[in-house]
Motif scaffolding. Sequence first.
Motif, short mmCIF file in Angstrom:
data_model
loop_
_atom_site.label_atom_id
_atom_site.label_comp_id
_atom_site.label_asym_id
_atom_site.label_seq_id
_atom_site.Cartn_x
_atom_site.Cartn_y
_atom_site.Cartn_z
N VAL A 1 0.84 -1.20 0.00
CA VAL A 1 0.00 0.00 0.00
C VAL A 1 0.87 1.25 0.00
O VAL A 1 0.61 2.22 -0.74
CB VAL A 1 -0.94 -0.01 1.22
CG1 VAL A 1 -1.65 1.35 1.37
CG2 VAL A 1 -1.97 -1.11 1.08
N ALA A 2 1.93 1.22 0.84
CA ALA A 2 2.83 2.38 0.90
C ALA A 2 3.50 2.63 -0.44
O ALA A 2 3.61 3.78 -0.91
CB ALA A 2 3.88 2.16 1.99
N ALA A 3 3.93 1.54 -1.09
CA ALA A 3 4.58 1.69 -2.40
C ALA A 3 3.61 2.23 -3.44
O ALA A 3 3.97 3.08 -4.28
CB ALA A 3 5.14 0.33 -2.84
N GLY B 1 2.39 9.60 -6.05
CA GLY B 1 2.81 10.92 -5.58
C GLY B 1 2.29 11.28 -4.21
O GLY B 1 2.39 12.43 -3.79
N LYS B 2 1.73 10.31 -3.50
CA LYS B 2 1.23 10.55 -2.15
C LYS B 2 2.30 10.20 -1.13
O LYS B 2 3.15 9.34 -1.36
CB LYS B 2 -0.03 9.72 -1.88
CG LYS B 2 -1.16 9.96 -2.88
CD LYS B 2 -1.74 11.36 -2.75
CE LYS B 2 -2.94 11.54 -3.67
NZ LYS B 2 -3.50 12.91 -3.54
N ASN B 3 2.22 10.86 0.01
CA ASN B 3 3.18 10.60 1.09
C ASN B 3 2.51 9.68 2.12
O ASN B 3 1.70 10.14 2.91
CB ASN B 3 3.61 11.91 1.74
CG ASN B 3 4.75 11.68 2.72
OD1 ASN B 3 5.45 10.68 2.64
ND2 ASN B 3 4.93 12.62 3.63
N PRO B 4 2.81 8.37 2.10
CA PRO B 4 2.09 7.45 2.98
C PRO B 4 2.49 7.63 4.45
O PRO B 4 3.63 7.99 4.76
CB PRO B 4 2.52 6.08 2.47
CG PRO B 4 3.87 6.32 1.88
CD PRO B 4 3.83 7.70 1.29
#
Length: 724
Positions: free
Chosen positions: A633-635, A641-644
């Motif tokens: 999910v983080a990847a 372009g989101k910061n998890p």
Amino acid sequence: MSNARQAAIAAVTNYKPSGTGFNFRDLPSGQLYGSNVFNFEAMKARLPKAAYKALMETIKKGARLDPTVADAVALAMKDWAIEKGATHYAHVFYPLTGLTAEKHDSFLSPTSDGRAIAEFAGKELIQGEPDASSFPSGGIRATFEARGYTAWDPTSPAYLMENPNGTTLCIPTAFCSWTGEALDKKTPLLRSMQALNLQAQRILKLFGHKDPPQVTATAGCEQEYFLIDRNFFFSRPDLVNCGRTLFGAKPPKGQEFEDQYFGAIPERVLAYMLEAERELYKLGVPIKTRHNEVAPAQYEVAPVYENANVATDHQQMIMHTLMRMAPKYGMTCLLHEKPFAGINGSGKHVNWSLGTDKMNLLEPGETPHDNAQFLVFCAAVIRAVHKHSDLLRVAVAFSGNDHRLGANEAPPAIISIFLGDQLADVFEQIQKGGASSSKGAGTLTIGADVLPPLPKHAGDRNRTSPFAFTGNKFEFRAVGSSQSVAGPLVVLNTIVAESLDFLASELEKATGGDANKLNGAIQTLLQKVMQEHNAVIFNGDGYSEEWHQEAAKRGLPNLKNTVDALPALLTDKAMALFEKYKVLSNRELHSRYDIYVERYCKDINTEALATANIAKTMIMPAAYRYQGELASVAASLKSCGKNPHLGTLDTLTDLIAQLESAIAKLEDATEHKASGDLLAHAKHFRDAVCPAMLEVRKISDKLETIVADDLWPLPTYREMLFIK
């Protein structure tokens, strides 16, 4: 949710009872009771008068058994059993595993013409020969020395054990080696009861009983246990292998609402209880009480007290029946002292007294200060518990009970006596010079006119005391739920016999046979006893830290765990005690010490291996899978372009690393061989392996609260305890 958990929950929630219920109206409990027991009624109806009379002399008066009676008893017993459908007989005995053992033989013997006849002679009744090599002996027997004997115990009645495909005549027996040394629980129990009878009769003779009847120890053993669905049980390798959960996070709800205790019994559980009681009624077990216990999924059954030897046999039947009946209702009965962390464990309160067929010798009466005979017997118990509290602690020392004793749910490991307000006051007066009054019981007025005034006991109960006087008996509350009660009874009978011996000798010396001097001698002796042994009496809160400090000042031992307690078996004092009263020889005592220390090591080793295995093969893979999901999910978020937010992933990754390290330390501790004797190995398991196991558990339980529920492999506490 994992497939195993999902299937288990589905099976539990879709459970439907099978078979038809019992109609208690067609066969009332009164007619059912003892129907499968070769009891006095059956003996009297079937035995020749001379044989019956001789057998009663043994059972009721402790007379030596006449071997010539055996053939008549065997014939009558065989005919009775075969009429009730028996095809086999079994010598039932109680080896030092703490479990019940039995060897079955057919009644049928082949004849020369190719047929078979039913035979059962006195020699088969009196003696059997099971292989003794594979039972614990503690060095009494070498492995290659296999011969062992079972010896018929005529004081405990034979009974029938029914099976859907047949019935077996079960004969309670003692079990000894070829050398005559005890390899079981029953032999020392019978010896201890003999010693107690001998010394108690000396006291009764001083009080004018010229030909005193046999004095027997009596016991009523309350049994606590847990019930969980079998689907959950078989999905938990720790329960299957160790009897307790080695992992499990605290559920949102435990026992803090106090809504389980004495609550309405669930229908499925009640149906199980009714059938278990029905089976026990047939076996003559005097079951009286059933109820919900404190913890969720915990229950209790309690019989009326009876002869301690018979009560011990019945207690084994209770445990066997509870476990045997549970699968019929899709459940498993857990007898471990602490199957679930964070909620109450299970004990087995042993209500102990002594008396004859006419009187209870621990019955204080309305004015106990005037009851000299009671005061002597009660003082003997007080002295015994104070002088030998270390042995009482040893009697309940094993790995399962270490999870209970000392916690705020069970008696502390410090052995003390609760007497209640009335008796504490009487003995305090005696200590100061003489008792002249007893506090009255009184009446309890509730305040509602429709409710009648109730008789009120002279003292309250104290649930924090390990050894409490409860009206006309003492309740030994430290006994573990899974253990045989024989060991605690052996110790209790023997130490009280020693105290009665001491008191009788002092009184005989002081009176010189002059009955007129008895009252003065009793007053002087009881004052001396209380001045020397009053330290063991404590009526306050046994859970409090203040009591632990006070107990230390009083010189009361605080043997906090099994490893601390067991060496007391091999003190000069203990060996002299059991040798003097012919209960256990020094060799027999050493053998038990070795067996108990070795059993502790085996228990902890099994738990350690199971902990490492479950952590590596079930918990770690679940954590890795969830870690992979979070990382994926983080990847994905980063690629968009989101910061998890990585807080959960970081926490999980850290816990996984901690768990890997903890497992490695546990495996190292388990594989490490301690140097020194057997006790050194036990200390290593206590000091190195147990903390390492606990660390693996702590980390795993944290993971349970983080890992996605559909990935967690083990049925949880909230499921096992609350889904019925």
